[in-house]
Scaffold this motif. Sequence first.
Motif, mmCIF file in Angstrom:
data_model
loop_
_atom_site.group_PDB
_atom_site.id
_atom_site.type_symbol
_atom_site.label_atom_id
_atom_site.label_comp_id
_atom_site.label_asym_id
_atom_site.label_seq_id
_atom_site.Cartn_x
_atom_site.Cartn_y
_atom_site.Cartn_z
ATOM 1 N N LEU A 77 -43.332 0.040 7.267
ATOM 2 C CA LEU A 77 -44.755 0.016 6.988
ATOM 3 C C LEU A 77 -45.138 -1.211 6.183
ATOM 4 N N LEU A 78 -44.179 -1.797 5.537
ATOM 5 C CA LEU A 78 -44.505 -2.861 4.600
ATOM 6 C C LEU A 78 -44.212 -4.248 5.152
ATOM 7 N N GLY A 79 -43.851 -4.336 6.386
ATOM 8 C CA GLY A 79 -43.604 -5.647 6.954
ATOM 9 C C GLY A 79 -43.780 -5.599 8.453
ATOM 10 N N GLN A 80 -43.623 -6.757 9.063
ATOM 11 C CA GLN A 80 -43.772 -6.775 10.503
ATOM 12 C C GLN A 80 -42.470 -6.323 11.149
ATOM 13 N N SER A 81 -42.550 -6.034 12.443
ATOM 14 C CA SER A 81 -41.341 -5.617 13.136
ATOM 15 C C SER A 81 -40.420 -6.834 13.257
ATOM 16 N N PRO A 82 -39.103 -6.607 13.379
ATOM 17 C CA PRO A 82 -38.204 -7.766 13.491
ATOM 18 C C PRO A 82 -38.519 -8.614 14.719
ATOM 19 N N GLU A 83 -38.998 -7.970 15.798
ATOM 20 C CA GLU A 83 -39.348 -8.741 17.003
ATOM 21 C C GLU A 83 -40.498 -9.704 16.696
ATOM 22 N N GLY A 103 -37.971 -21.731 27.876
ATOM 23 C CA GLY A 103 -36.737 -21.813 27.110
ATOM 24 C C GLY A 103 -36.523 -20.557 26.269
ATOM 25 N N ILE A 104 -35.390 -20.505 25.616
ATOM 26 C CA ILE A 104 -35.071 -19.359 24.763
ATOM 27 C C ILE A 104 -34.681 -19.875 23.376
ATOM 28 N N ALA A 105 -35.352 -19.366 22.357
ATOM 29 C CA ALA A 105 -34.979 -19.718 20.986
ATOM 30 C C ALA A 105 -34.175 -18.553 20.403
ATOM 31 N N THR A 106 -33.021 -18.840 19.859
ATOM 32 C CA THR A 106 -32.206 -17.806 19.220
ATOM 33 C C THR A 106 -32.571 -17.795 17.733
ATOM 34 N N VAL A 107 -33.020 -16.636 17.241
ATOM 35 C CA VAL A 107 -33.560 -16.568 15.881
ATOM 36 C C VAL A 107 -32.774 -15.566 15.038
ATOM 37 N N ASP A 108 -32.444 -15.975 13.832
ATOM 38 C CA ASP A 108 -31.822 -15.067 12.867
ATOM 39 C C ASP A 108 -32.931 -14.563 11.953
ATOM 40 N N VAL A 109 -33.149 -13.237 11.886
ATOM 41 C CA VAL A 109 -34.242 -12.711 11.062
ATOM 42 C C VAL A 109 -33.747 -12.155 9.721
ATOM 43 N N GLU A 110 -32.441 -12.304 9.447
ATOM 44 C CA GLU A 110 -31.916 -11.763 8.201
ATOM 45 C C GLU A 110 -32.542 -12.476 7.000
ATOM 46 N N GLU A 111 -32.894 -11.664 5.999
ATOM 47 C CA GLU A 111 -33.550 -12.220 4.822
ATOM 48 C C GLU A 111 -32.703 -13.344 4.222
ATOM 49 N N GLY A 112 -33.349 -14.441 3.917
ATOM 50 C CA GLY A 112 -32.633 -15.572 3.334
ATOM 51 C C GLY A 112 -32.097 -16.532 4.377
ATOM 52 N N LYS A 167 -33.939 -8.097 21.305
ATOM 53 C CA LYS A 167 -32.856 -7.954 20.330
ATOM 54 C C LYS A 167 -31.543 -8.299 21.018
ATOM 55 N N SER A 168 -30.691 -9.017 20.322
ATOM 56 C CA SER A 168 -29.382 -9.308 20.909
ATOM 57 C C SER A 168 -28.434 -8.184 20.511
ATOM 58 N N ASP A 169 -27.178 -8.291 20.929
ATOM 59 C CA ASP A 169 -26.253 -7.242 20.512
ATOM 60 C C ASP A 169 -25.694 -7.526 19.119
ATOM 61 N N LYS A 170 -26.140 -8.628 18.518
ATOM 62 C CA LYS A 170 -25.712 -8.914 17.144
ATOM 63 C C LYS A 170 -26.840 -8.542 16.194
ATOM 64 N N ARG A 171 -26.447 -8.015 15.049
ATOM 65 C CA ARG A 171 -27.413 -7.610 14.031
ATOM 66 C C ARG A 171 -28.262 -8.805 13.594
ATOM 67 N N ASN A 172 -29.567 -8.590 13.521
ATOM 68 C CA ASN A 172 -30.521 -9.605 13.025
ATOM 69 C C ASN A 172 -30.704 -10.823 13.915
ATOM 70 N N ILE A 173 -30.075 -10.836 15.077
ATOM 71 C CA ILE A 173 -30.254 -11.992 15.971
ATOM 72 C C ILE A 173 -31.148 -11.579 17.152
ATOM 73 N N TYR A 174 -32.195 -12.360 17.373
ATOM 74 C CA TYR A 174 -33.145 -12.077 18.449
ATOM 75 C C TYR A 174 -33.268 -13.289 19.361
ATOM 76 N N TYR A 175 -33.483 -13.021 20.639
ATOM 77 C CA TYR A 175 -33.731 -14.099 21.587
ATOM 78 C C TYR A 175 -35.229 -14.127 21.874
ATOM 79 N N VAL A 176 -35.857 -15.224 21.545
ATOM 80 C CA VAL A 176 -37.302 -15.319 21.792
ATOM 81 C C VAL A 176 -37.516 -16.139 23.064
ATOM 82 N N HIS A 177 -38.098 -15.499 24.057
ATOM 83 C CA HIS A 177 -38.341 -16.177 25.330
ATOM 84 C C HIS A 177 -39.703 -16.861 25.278
ATOM 85 N N LEU A 178 -39.710 -18.137 25.587
ATOM 86 C CA LEU A 178 -40.959 -18.913 25.576
ATOM 87 C C LEU A 178 -41.396 -19.081 27.034
#
Lengths: 329, 174
Positions: free
Chosen positions: A129-135, A190-199, A169-180
């Motif tokens: 509730l306090l933040g956006q979804s990881p996607e 293209g596809i950007a691979t993004v790490d959403v882990e804090e920090g 979502k990828s099969d790795k924790r906190n890693i997402y594939y963003v399709h452009l």
Amino acid sequence: MNCKEINQLLLSYLDNEVSTEERDAIVAHLSACPSCREELEALASTQRELRHAFKVITARVSPSSYAWATIKQPLEREEHRRIPILIMVKSKVKRGIDRLRQQPVWQKALACALSVALIVGLCLTIPSLLGQSPEAMAENIALEDPGVQLLLAEKGFSVSSKVYVVAFKSDKRNIYYVHLMRPEDKTLIGIATVDVEEGKRRVIRIELTEASKSYTLRPSGLPEGVSVDAVINVARGNPEVRGFLDAGAEVSRTAYLSSPEKEFVGLALRQDDKELCLVKIDWGKREVVKVYMLDKSHESQTTAIRTDVVPGMMDGKLTVSSTFERIEI
Amino acid sequence: MAKQSELEELEALFHCHKDMVFKTAYLILGDTQEAENVLQEVFIKVYRAGDTFRPEKGGFNTWLHRITVNQCISKCRKKHLPFFSLDERLEEGDFDPPGAPSQLPEELLIKQEESERIQRAMKSLDRKHRAVLTLRYFDDLSYDEIAQVLKIPLGTVKSRLNTAIKALRKELTP
């Protein structure tokens, strides 16, 4: 306790759900009873198998890409209402604050500490509730990345262009594939691979669909051992960029992209809190190859617009989900 | 008309919890289409009946699990679904999510065989036993949380888990 009684407790014992007295009795019994030890091992093995199988079974299934659209549709026609869960979170905090105003100082201090604990507790209970979804976070990180923007500019996207993005979502924790994707025909750019882990929130890698080009990004945004000043010096070689820098423009962001064949540095220049341009430097040749002007009338670099869902298949395997964003570069 | 911001709040909740709801329902019902229906019903219910959520009676997660399990059970009752109507589509072959690295064929085969054995064994259990095993060994809920989700006493959670896991073991024994 006899074997039958112990047997009834073994599962709870493995799940760490027994009292201290029960635990002591079980441990004492197990040390003297090989058949109960055997039973314990068999139970533990079934538990392990079950956990593993549940993981495998559920890894193969996921909700459809249009699930949210199907939920949203009937609700859009309904009357205004707050999600009561959210109201409860807010009203608890508000009630705490109201009470605080009427209390003596020592009680205020105590209540203050408790409120902080309450808020922290709520944050832990309902983080979504306090933040956006990881996607959504992954999509925003990708769109705001100067490296991604540089490649989009490269692909002919102008200031008023739209780009559709969707995160998987990828099969790795906190890693997402963003399709452009191109908005007109939803073809994949293209596809950007993004790490959403804090920090660590950043784009790790960009892959372009054409010619299977793949770029790796460095978290520092600069080539190894190279300072921002060194990059600025190279950028000054271009008269237009030099003009901006002499007029007081500063580097707001940098990106370093490397592929086996090419190395690029991207610089975003800012003046008076507005970004002016993206500068593309061929780092192999140490020269500015292009300056992409940014429209000064745009307050922010990225504008998010949610549009209707477009379910469908792409390239025979990609399903487009409900979240689309527009980027202005 | 519903306000856009409220739907966005619900959407944030949906994206955070959709996998948990969908996969829990899939393990209990054994059918992706039915799990998808449960997912939709659960979030419509969260929006419409969120006022039944009582934080003092457990966290949001427990509440969401309770709605999910209730929807699964009422589905079984209404449609007389066989408890585990294995999803045929899955057996025809999987597809990797976009961008995910594909596994080695041997690895996939072994995993597939093991999980199918468990799926067959799960099929033989009744829904309350499937539910309790899912909540404990997939959702990792504590016994206390399971008691709150299923609204049963702690002692019943223990005995039900015992019965379920022993029945499963019996099925798995060659």
